[in-house]
Design an enzyme around this catalytic site. Structure first.
Site: not given
Length: 279
Positions: A179, A238
């Site tokens: 990701r 994040c």
């Protein structure tokens, strides 16, 4: 008495039922937001209360502030006080997701000025494997005297944008490596990361046994990543500001305190098309 940042199942077993200790169950699944409450109702640690990641550990969404914006400090303080948490209370947080949600509560409490908080090392699985007692009873509490003393441990999105490329700023992304690279993005509408960020997947802070790695091992790994930068230069993020807290916890275990959190994280960053993206 020093308390935290980790507590082992055997240590917690020895403290069960002691006055001045509050256990909080924060089990949660991003893809099933009702999971944590169902799991709590089926069984939890004796005396544990439940807090929900979305409702309790996060603030309201407005479509531009990320998936788990930081809660209002006064609102969160009221919820903590309702659990009986006061100035002297020792708080233990646990989950069943690699310390991700427990790390969020650990960070939030310390952000509000409460240092006597620990994460159950190994979480739910370690507790059960150790033969720890379980309960279905819902505890009651005498409200505590929790008063927030907010610490300047957050970085807002505009400050992140203004600091891109600064020599005294190190962005660290806690998401999985794919990701971070902009591959296999299934949660947020835009793939990639904030330009200049480094990647440290939060799961890498754990050993194969599900416990946090020893402090010396974490320190060695984090110092390689920091490459001489001070912990105070680090801003963690994040996907939504949850798993990044586990990286802050790992740095604390490693003896590298002082980093900060960009709470809106990637889900806030990518909500504005004008903000740059790196892949």
């Amino acid at each position: 008495m020093s308390f935290g940042p980790l507590i082992r199942p055997a240590q917690l077993q020895a403290q069960l039922g002691e006055p001045g200790c509050c256990i909080v169950d924060v089990r949660h699944q991003l893809a099933d937001v009702g999971y944590g409450e169902r799991a709590y109702n089926e069984a939890h640690l004796p005396g544990a209360f439940f807090l929900h990641c979305d409702r309790d550990l996060s603030g309201p969404l407005n479509g531009r502030n990320g998936r788990h914006p930081l809660p209002d400090p006064e609102v969160l303080a009221g919820k903590l006080a309702a659990l009986g948490i006061g100035r002297q209370t020792r708080v233990v947080a646990y989950d069943d997701g690699n310390g991700m949600i427990a790390g969020r509560l650990w960070w939030l409490l310390r952000w509000l000025g409460h240092d006597a908080v620990a994460v159950l090392d190994g979480g739910w699985a370690a507790w059960c494997q150790a033969g720890g007692a379980l309960s279905t009873a819902r505890p009651s509490a005498v409200p505590g005297d929790f008063q927030p003393r907010l610490r300047p441990w957050t970085v807002a999105v505009d400050d992140v944008l203004a600091g891109l490329g600064a020599a005294d700023r190190r962005l660290i992304d806690a998401r999985a490596a794919d990701r971070f690279r902009g591959e296999n993005e299934t949660i947020d509408p835009v793939a990639g990361h904030i330009p200049g960020a480094s990647n440290r997947f939060f799961g890498d802070n754990l050993g194969a046994d599900g416990f946090f790695k020893p402090a010396a091992e974490l320190a060695a790994e984090w110092r390689v990543l920091l490459a001489g930068d001070a912990p105070s230069a680090v801003v963690h993020y994040c996907g939504s500001g949850v798993s990044a807290c586990q990286n802050i916890l790992a740095m604390e275990i490693a003896g590298l305190p002082g980093s900060r959190l960009y709470g809106g994280s990637w889900s806030e960053w990518c909500a504005e098309p004008a903000r740059p993206v790196e892949r």
